[in-house]
Enzyme design. Sequence first.
Site, PDB file in Angstrom:
ATOM      1  N   TYR A 159     -18.462  47.494 -19.796  1.00  0.00           N
ATOM      2  CA  TYR A 159     -18.933  48.564 -18.503  1.00  0.00           C
ATOM      3  C   TYR A 159     -17.520  48.639 -17.855  1.00  0.00           C
ATOM      4  O   TYR A 159     -17.262  49.903 -17.551  1.00  0.00           O
ATOM      5  CB  TYR A 159     -19.843  48.132 -17.689  1.00  0.00           C
ATOM      6  CG  TYR A 159     -20.011  48.793 -16.605  1.00  0.00           C
ATOM      7  CD1 TYR A 159     -20.788  50.305 -16.688  1.00  0.00           C
ATOM      8  CD2 TYR A 159     -19.618  48.556 -15.123  1.00  0.00           C
ATOM      9  CE1 TYR A 159     -20.963  51.035 -15.436  1.00  0.00           C
ATOM     10  CE2 TYR A 159     -19.840  49.114 -14.084  1.00  0.00           C
ATOM     11  CZ  TYR A 159     -20.303  50.609 -14.236  1.00  0.00           C
ATOM     12  OH  TYR A 159     -20.527  51.328 -13.360  1.00  0.00           O
ATOM     13  N   LYS A 163     -15.387  52.164 -17.417  1.00  0.00           N
ATOM     14  CA  LYS A 163     -15.102  52.967 -16.023  1.00  0.00           C
ATOM     15  C   LYS A 163     -13.309  52.900 -15.850  1.00  0.00           C
ATOM     16  O   LYS A 163     -12.981  53.824 -15.124  1.00  0.00           O
ATOM     17  CB  LYS A 163     -15.670  52.052 -14.807  1.00  0.00           C
ATOM     18  CG  LYS A 163     -17.134  52.180 -14.669  1.00  0.00           C
ATOM     19  CD  LYS A 163     -17.389  53.809 -14.963  1.00  0.00           C
ATOM     20  CE  LYS A 163     -18.894  54.052 -14.811  1.00  0.00           C
ATOM     21  NZ  LYS A 163     -19.394  55.435 -14.804  1.00  0.00           N
TER      22      LYS A 163
END
Length: 267
Positions: A159, A163
């Site tokens: 994750y 990002k």
Amino acid sequence: MKHTANTKYNVLITGASAGIGKELADIFAANRHDLVLVARSEEKLDSLAVKYAIQYGTKAKVIPLDLAEPEAPDKLFEQLHEEGVQVTALVNNAGFGNYGYFKETALQKELDMIQLNVVALTHLSKLFLQQLTPGKSAKILNVSSTAAFPPAGPLMAVYYATKAFVQSFSEALATELQQDNISVTALCPGPTETNFQDEANLRGSGLFSKQFIADAQSVAQAGYEGMMAGEVVVIPGIQNKITALTAQLMPRSFVRNMVKRVQEKRS
């Protein structure tokens, strides 16, 4: 680049049925922008479209679609092209996370995460830039995260990496498109009260201690205002600004270990 009060956009919002995406849709609708709402839940999107029509007289086109499917961006673009729908602002909000040690987490969930958080966002940006007219104050808002700033995110390794991509991509694109009068804004929220933490299995993590959780409406409002003002990076909240700055100034090894300690579950 500034937004003028009488500018009306036709805004495509992904992940529009809940969380920050839904709050962004509410704000755009209240400001009388027309909408294209994309998410998996047709029922939730239909409910929003009816609400916006009644309350604001705002048109909202509903397209139920799972953007984690590789062919979905092309399907979405082709459908709107065939129907003569011209998008003048793109909000890439759809995304999800996953908690746990990488060696133990489900591979397919993380491949789907990369597909949605990175590939679909990139694909949609490429496609819809064909419609965003240079010189007409077109806009892109990519929902990034304060997770983009640390060198790594132990316990949410994939994750955080997605990002970091979104942040780098958004800032590069913003610079490239300055000459075309097309703004690109990266919205970087910290922990926010949405269904994200349940879907990511984050309940109990120190990351979501009560004093640091923002509400989705205030995050969306900051994103909307930053997008309209043509800001490149929007970090809502003083604590999140400090966190992002600290992550860039402190030694990388220290930040990596600090992130792991913060994200470890307390219960």
